[in-house]
Design a protein around this motif. Sequence first.
Motif, PDB file in Angstrom:
ATOM      1  N   CYS A  29      43.175  42.116  40.948  1.00  0.00           N
ATOM      2  CA  CYS A  29      43.053  41.692  42.346  1.00  0.00           C
ATOM      3  C   CYS A  29      42.737  42.860  43.271  1.00  0.00           C
ATOM      4  O   CYS A  29      41.959  42.706  44.217  1.00  0.00           O
ATOM      5  CB  CYS A  29      44.341  41.000  42.794  1.00  0.00           C
ATOM      6  SG  CYS A  29      44.604  39.399  42.027  1.00  0.00           S
ATOM      7  N   GLU A  30      43.318  44.014  43.018  1.00  0.00           N
ATOM      8  CA  GLU A  30      43.056  45.181  43.871  1.00  0.00           C
ATOM      9  C   GLU A  30      41.612  45.644  43.718  1.00  0.00           C
ATOM     10  O   GLU A  30      40.961  46.000  44.702  1.00  0.00           O
ATOM     11  CB  GLU A  30      44.022  46.320  43.529  1.00  0.00           C
ATOM     12  CG  GLU A  30      43.842  47.553  44.384  1.00  0.00           C
ATOM     13  CD  GLU A  30      44.164  47.356  45.868  1.00  0.00           C
ATOM     14  OE1 GLU A  30      43.853  48.269  46.659  1.00  0.00           O
ATOM     15  OE2 GLU A  30      44.719  46.311  46.250  1.00  0.00           O
ATOM     16  N   ALA A  31      41.077  45.621  42.504  1.00  0.00           N
ATOM     17  CA  ALA A  31      39.681  46.018  42.284  1.00  0.00           C
ATOM     18  C   ALA A  31      38.733  45.039  42.973  1.00  0.00           C
ATOM     19  O   ALA A  31      37.723  45.451  43.556  1.00  0.00           O
ATOM     20  CB  ALA A  31      39.388  46.093  40.787  1.00  0.00           C
ATOM     21  N   VAL A  32      39.054  43.755  42.931  1.00  0.00           N
ATOM     22  CA  VAL A  32      38.230  42.752  43.618  1.00  0.00           C
ATOM     23  C   VAL A  32      38.284  42.986  45.124  1.00  0.00           C
ATOM     24  O   VAL A  32      37.260  42.966  45.811  1.00  0.00           O
ATOM     25  CB  VAL A  32      38.684  41.315  43.261  1.00  0.00           C
ATOM     26  CG1 VAL A  32      37.974  40.273  44.120  1.00  0.00           C
ATOM     27  CG2 VAL A  32      38.457  41.035  41.785  1.00  0.00           C
ATOM     28  N   ARG A  33      39.469  43.259  45.642  1.00  0.00           N
ATOM     29  CA  ARG A  33      39.619  43.523  47.074  1.00  0.00           C
ATOM     30  C   ARG A  33      38.810  44.737  47.500  1.00  0.00           C
ATOM     31  O   ARG A  33      38.084  44.705  48.492  1.00  0.00           O
ATOM     32  CB  ARG A  33      41.093  43.729  47.426  1.00  0.00           C
ATOM     33  CG  ARG A  33      41.365  43.844  48.927  1.00  0.00           C
ATOM     34  CD  ARG A  33      42.820  44.158  49.219  1.00  0.00           C
ATOM     35  NE  ARG A  33      43.111  45.557  48.995  1.00  0.00           N
ATOM     36  CZ  ARG A  33      42.784  46.537  49.836  1.00  0.00           C
ATOM     37  NH1 ARG A  33      42.153  46.280  50.952  1.00  0.00           N
ATOM     38  NH2 ARG A  33      43.091  47.788  49.562  1.00  0.00           N
ATOM     39  N   LEU A  34      38.897  45.816  46.736  1.00  0.00           N
ATOM     40  CA  LEU A  34      38.166  47.035  47.071  1.00  0.00           C
ATOM     41  C   LEU A  34      36.653  46.829  46.971  1.00  0.00           C
ATOM     42  O   LEU A  34      35.897  47.343  47.806  1.00  0.00           O
ATOM     43  CB  LEU A  34      38.612  48.185  46.169  1.00  0.00           C
ATOM     44  CG  LEU A  34      40.031  48.687  46.421  1.00  0.00           C
ATOM     45  CD1 LEU A  34      40.424  49.710  45.358  1.00  0.00           C
ATOM     46  CD2 LEU A  34      40.181  49.254  47.810  1.00  0.00           C
ATOM     47  N   ALA A  35      36.202  46.074  45.970  1.00  0.00           N
ATOM     48  CA  ALA A  35      34.774  45.792  45.835  1.00  0.00           C
ATOM     49  C   ALA A  35      34.285  44.971  47.016  1.00  0.00           C
ATOM     50  O   ALA A  35      33.196  45.211  47.558  1.00  0.00           O
ATOM     51  CB  ALA A  35      34.495  45.065  44.517  1.00  0.00           C
ATOM     52  N   PHE A  36      35.087  44.009  47.438  1.00  0.00           N
ATOM     53  CA  PHE A  36      34.713  43.197  48.593  1.00  0.00           C
ATOM     54  C   PHE A  36      34.629  44.068  49.849  1.00  0.00           C
ATOM     55  O   PHE A  36      33.683  43.943  50.633  1.00  0.00           O
ATOM     56  CB  PHE A  36      35.727  42.067  48.800  1.00  0.00           C
ATOM     57  CG  PHE A  36      35.401  41.209  49.986  1.00  0.00           C
ATOM     58  CD1 PHE A  36      34.420  40.241  49.905  1.00  0.00           C
ATOM     59  CD2 PHE A  36      36.064  41.381  51.187  1.00  0.00           C
ATOM     60  CE1 PHE A  36      34.101  39.456  51.008  1.00  0.00           C
ATOM     61  CE2 PHE A  36      35.755  40.615  52.290  1.00  0.00           C
ATOM     62  CZ  PHE A  36      34.771  39.642  52.204  1.00  0.00           C
ATOM     63  N   LYS A  37      35.596  44.960  50.040  1.00  0.00           N
ATOM     64  CA  LYS A  37      35.585  45.850  51.203  1.00  0.00           C
ATOM     65  C   LYS A  37      34.361  46.755  51.199  1.00  0.00           C
ATOM     66  O   LYS A  37      33.884  47.156  52.258  1.00  0.00           O
ATOM     67  CB  LYS A  37      36.859  46.695  51.241  1.00  0.00           C
ATOM     68  CG  LYS A  37      38.154  45.913  51.341  1.00  0.00           C
ATOM     69  CD  LYS A  37      38.397  45.347  52.680  1.00  0.00           C
ATOM     70  CE  LYS A  37      39.072  46.383  53.538  1.00  0.00           C
ATOM     71  NZ  LYS A  37      39.296  45.935  54.895  1.00  0.00           N
ATOM     72  N   ALA A  38      33.835  47.090  50.025  1.00  0.00           N
ATOM     73  CA  ALA A  38      32.689  47.994  49.903  1.00  0.00           C
ATOM     74  C   ALA A  38      31.345  47.292  50.131  1.00  0.00           C
ATOM     75  O   ALA A  38      30.335  47.968  50.313  1.00  0.00           O
ATOM     76  CB  ALA A  38      32.695  48.654  48.522  1.00  0.00           C
ATOM     77  N   LEU A  39      31.333  45.956  50.121  1.00  0.00           N
ATOM     78  CA  LEU A  39      30.085  45.237  50.368  1.00  0.00           C
ATOM     79  C   LEU A  39      29.602  45.531  51.788  1.00  0.00           C
ATOM     80  O   LEU A  39      30.414  45.700  52.700  1.00  0.00           O
ATOM     81  CB  LEU A  39      30.288  43.731  50.185  1.00  0.00           C
ATOM     82  CG  LEU A  39      30.542  43.237  48.778  1.00  0.00           C
ATOM     83  CD1 LEU A  39      30.908  41.748  48.797  1.00  0.00           C
ATOM     84  CD2 LEU A  39      29.338  43.484  47.883  1.00  0.00           C
TER      85      LEU A  39
END
Length: 76
Positions: free
Chosen positions: A50-60
């Motif tokens: 979940c943290e990796a998904v959150r960080l990837a979303f923030k980087a979009l």
Amino acid sequence: SLPPSLAPIGVSREVAAAYVSLSVRTFQELVDRQLMPRPKRVDGRLIWDCEAVRLAFKALPEDGDVSDVNPWDAVA
């Protein structure tokens, strides 16, 4: 079952997609394009961090951001 106050750290593809308000198909396309993280494999199950998904979303990029990537670079 987790208590309501404890969020999971790993989730299925369907839950990971819902976490960032995407369809499963769109989420998988972003995984394939390396814009979302790949899952971890645990005993044959695919689990997204979940943290990796959150960080990837923030980087979009945000709407209206200009990209340095030329879309014609990918055309062969």
